[in-house]
Design a protein around this motif. Sequence first.
Motif, PDB file in Angstrom:
ATOM      1  N   LYS A  43      37.980 -13.697  18.240  1.00 18.96           N
ATOM      2  CA  LYS A  43      37.478 -13.650  16.868  1.00 18.96           C
ATOM      3  C   LYS A  43      38.592 -13.646  15.820  1.00 18.96           C
ATOM      4  CE  LYS A  43      33.214 -11.315  18.061  1.00 18.96           C
ATOM      5  NZ  LYS A  43      32.367 -10.149  17.862  1.00 18.96           N
ATOM      6  N   ALA A  44      39.816 -13.690  16.244  1.00 17.48           N
ATOM      7  CA  ALA A  44      40.930 -13.650  15.301  1.00 17.48           C
ATOM      8  C   ALA A  44      40.919 -14.902  14.428  1.00 17.48           C
ATOM      9  CB  ALA A  44      42.247 -13.539  16.044  1.00 17.48           C
ATOM     10  N   SER A  45      41.228 -14.701  13.185  1.00 17.83           N
ATOM     11  CA  SER A  45      41.217 -15.807  12.234  1.00 17.83           C
ATOM     12  C   SER A  45      42.601 -16.433  12.095  1.00 17.83           C
ATOM     13  CB  SER A  45      40.752 -15.312  10.861  1.00 17.83           C
ATOM     14  OG  SER A  45      41.743 -14.489  10.275  1.00 17.83           O
ATOM     15  N   PHE A  46      42.586 -17.589  11.513  1.00 18.35           N
ATOM     16  CA  PHE A  46      43.810 -18.295  11.156  1.00 18.35           C
ATOM     17  C   PHE A  46      44.721 -17.363  10.367  1.00 18.35           C
ATOM     18  CE2 PHE A  46      45.977 -20.622   7.782  1.00 18.35           C
ATOM     19  CZ  PHE A  46      46.600 -21.648   8.458  1.00 18.35           C
ATOM     20  N   GLN A  47      44.147 -16.696   9.360  1.00 16.63           N
ATOM     21  CA  GLN A  47      44.926 -15.823   8.482  1.00 16.63           C
ATOM     22  C   GLN A  47      45.496 -14.632   9.242  1.00 16.63           C
ATOM     23  OE1 GLN A  47      42.816 -14.427   5.013  1.00 16.63           O
ATOM     24  NE2 GLN A  47      44.656 -13.606   4.094  1.00 16.63           N
ATOM     25  N   GLN A  48      44.741 -14.047  10.161  1.00 17.27           N
ATOM     26  CA  GLN A  48      45.251 -12.908  10.927  1.00 17.27           C
ATOM     27  C   GLN A  48      46.427 -13.323  11.809  1.00 17.27           C
ATOM     28  OE1 GLN A  48      41.335 -11.960  12.419  1.00 17.27           O
ATOM     29  NE2 GLN A  48      41.409  -9.944  11.442  1.00 17.27           N
TER      30      GLN A  48
END
Length: 145
Positions: free
Chosen positions: A84-89
């Motif tokens: 679930k990690a985002s691009f931004q994270q």
Amino acid sequence: MARNYSAAEKELQKSLEKQPDNKAIKKKLIICYSQSGNAVEAFKLFYELISDDISFITNTDPAQDDCPCPELVILIENSISSEKASFQQYMMLGMLWLYCDAKRSLENFRKVRLKGGNDKRIDDVLEKIESYINKNNVTSFANKV
């Protein structure tokens, strides 16, 4: 202003306006921006700094420099799951890990690329970190913290 990132961000922005080439201010401001959720500004400064001198970030001694990055990456990593990690994270983790561990930084920037990071600067960052690792025979995070 230790660990008061929003207050530090305001002061550092003022300082950077007066001293736009000051690497130390940029280095601290990247951390502040990462904590205020301003990934765009954080990455802009990060890219400028590593394009000029990647070792200015990689030569950080987390203990001696009172760098909060080891704590911050743990907080971010504990708050997300890999699926679930985002691009931004991943972008934030990539930037912050470079202060402590170039290999972990590289791993996260590779994930940025996989998440669809189409910015050409991502390729430049990957190249710069890989080159730094190869040139300096970088081993592991455990040696710095």
